[in-house]
Scaffold this motif. Structure first.
Motif, PDB file in Angstrom:
ATOM      1  N   GLU A  20      12.584   5.877   2.352  1.00 19.76           N
ATOM      2  CA  GLU A  20      13.000   4.474   2.224  1.00 19.76           C
ATOM      3  C   GLU A  20      11.816   3.518   2.103  1.00 19.76           C
ATOM      4  OE1 GLU A  20      15.106   1.046   4.935  1.00 19.76           O
ATOM      5  OE2 GLU A  20      15.636   3.128   5.326  1.00 19.76           O
ATOM      6  N   LEU A  21      10.738   3.758   2.847  1.00 14.72           N
ATOM      7  CA  LEU A  21       9.653   2.780   2.927  1.00 14.72           C
ATOM      8  C   LEU A  21       8.461   3.057   2.022  1.00 14.72           C
ATOM      9  CD1 LEU A  21       9.604   2.142   6.775  1.00 14.72           C
ATOM     10  CD2 LEU A  21      10.753   0.828   4.988  1.00 14.72           C
ATOM     11  N   ARG A  22       8.309   4.258   1.564  1.00  7.26           N
ATOM     12  CA  ARG A  22       7.148   4.636   0.767  1.00  7.26           C
ATOM     13  C   ARG A  22       7.023   3.802  -0.517  1.00  7.26           C
ATOM     14  NH1 ARG A  22       6.221  10.815  -1.080  1.00  7.26           N
ATOM     15  NH2 ARG A  22       7.422  10.325  -2.917  1.00  7.26           N
ATOM     16  N   GLY A  23       8.130   3.563  -1.192  1.00 10.04           N
ATOM     17  CA  GLY A  23       8.094   2.748  -2.404  1.00 10.04           C
ATOM     18  C   GLY A  23       7.835   1.278  -2.121  1.00 10.04           C
ATOM     19  N   ARG A  24       8.313   0.808  -0.976  1.00 12.75           N
ATOM     20  CA  ARG A  24       8.147  -0.593  -0.609  1.00 12.75           C
ATOM     21  C   ARG A  24       6.721  -0.895  -0.128  1.00 12.75           C
ATOM     22  NH1 ARG A  24      12.476  -2.467   3.578  1.00 12.75           N
ATOM     23  NH2 ARG A  24      13.613  -0.945   2.375  1.00 12.75           N
ATOM     24  N   TYR A  25       6.072   0.116   0.454  1.00  9.77           N
ATOM     25  CA  TYR A  25       4.721  -0.063   0.991  1.00  9.77           C
ATOM     26  C   TYR A  25       3.804   1.023   0.433  1.00  9.77           C
ATOM     27  CZ  TYR A  25       7.387  -2.906   4.260  1.00  9.77           C
ATOM     28  OH  TYR A  25       8.226  -3.837   4.814  1.00  9.77           O
ATOM     29  N   PRO A  26       3.498   0.984  -0.860  1.00 14.55           N
ATOM     30  CA  PRO A  26       2.715   2.058  -1.481  1.00 14.55           C
ATOM     31  C   PRO A  26       1.257   2.119  -1.041  1.00 14.55           C
ATOM     32  CG  PRO A  26       3.096   0.284  -3.043  1.00 14.55           C
ATOM     33  CD  PRO A  26       3.903  -0.042  -1.824  1.00 14.55           C
ATOM     34  N   LYS A  27       0.726   1.034  -0.479  1.00 15.42           N
ATOM     35  CA  LYS A  27      -0.675   1.045  -0.056  1.00 15.42           C
ATOM     36  C   LYS A  27      -0.866   1.701   1.313  1.00 15.42           C
ATOM     37  CE  LYS A  27      -2.144  -2.955  -2.705  1.00 15.42           C
ATOM     38  NZ  LYS A  27      -2.751  -4.279  -2.662  1.00 15.42           N
ATOM     39  N   HIS A  28       0.231   2.065   1.951  1.00 13.94           N
ATOM     40  CA  HIS A  28       0.157   2.680   3.272  1.00 13.94           C
ATOM     41  C   HIS A  28       0.368   4.181   3.162  1.00 13.94           C
ATOM     42  CE1 HIS A  28       0.070  -1.089   5.551  1.00 13.94           C
ATOM     43  NE2 HIS A  28       0.684  -1.560   4.489  1.00 13.94           N
TER      44      HIS A  28
END
Length: 172
Positions: A143-151
């Motif tokens: 869920e979050l990988r695409g929203r926060y790609p720099k992390h």
């Protein structure tokens, strides 16, 4: 006060009662020298609460109910004792490699961990990090990988290096 109330609820005697009624009983003693509002501002409430503890309990306060917990990234995160169970709210990436959060009250109470997204929003809640890394993390990662790609979003967070930072952009 919240830390002492937690220990009283979890362990009972000899931890002192610090509810409103118990503290109101001590108010005349503690506030005897106060004549003006400015006098009240100088009252060392934390010192008065510490004064309720005999030396052996005072030594164990930080061990049984620490104000802050050091997480794998090196950050020292404040524990919230205001609810029913103590909560550690920390960004998920700072906990990589941590298979279990400490137990409080001499090992009797599990610490509830609120795993936060890079934006500081709750992504998951658990008292069992090992199970979360094995089962729940995949869904959170998806869920979050695409929203926060720099992390960083490693496939195996239990073996990943914890971090407070984003990944460096390539070519920098």
């Amino acid at each position: 006060r919240e830390r002492l109330a937690f220990l009283r609820a979890a362990l009972g005697e000899p931890w002192p009662a610090v509810d409103d009624a118990a503290l109101l009983e001590r108010a005349p003693e503690w506030l005897s020298g106060a004549r003006r509002r400015a006098d009240l501002a100088r009252v060392d409430v934390a010192g008065l609460l510490r004064g309720l503890l005999p030396w052996d309990l005072a030594k164990r306060l930080e061990e049984y109910a620490p104000e802050r917990i050091e997480v794998p990234s090196g950050s020292r995160i404040r524990v919230d004792y205001s609810g029913e169970r103590p909560v550690l709210a920390v960004k998920l990436q700072e906990l990589f490699g941590w298979d279990a959060a400490p137990r409080l009250a001499g090992g009797r109470v599990p610490l509830v961990v609120h795993l936060l997204s890079p934006a500081g929003r709750p992504a998951a809640v658990t008292a069992d990090l090992a199970s979360f890394w094995g089962e729940g993390y995949r869904a959170v990662r998806a869920e979050l990988r695409g929203r926060y790609p720099k992390h960083p979003w490693p496939e195996d967070p239990a073996r990943a290096v914890p971090t407070k930072r984003t990944r460096r952009a390539s070519g920098s």
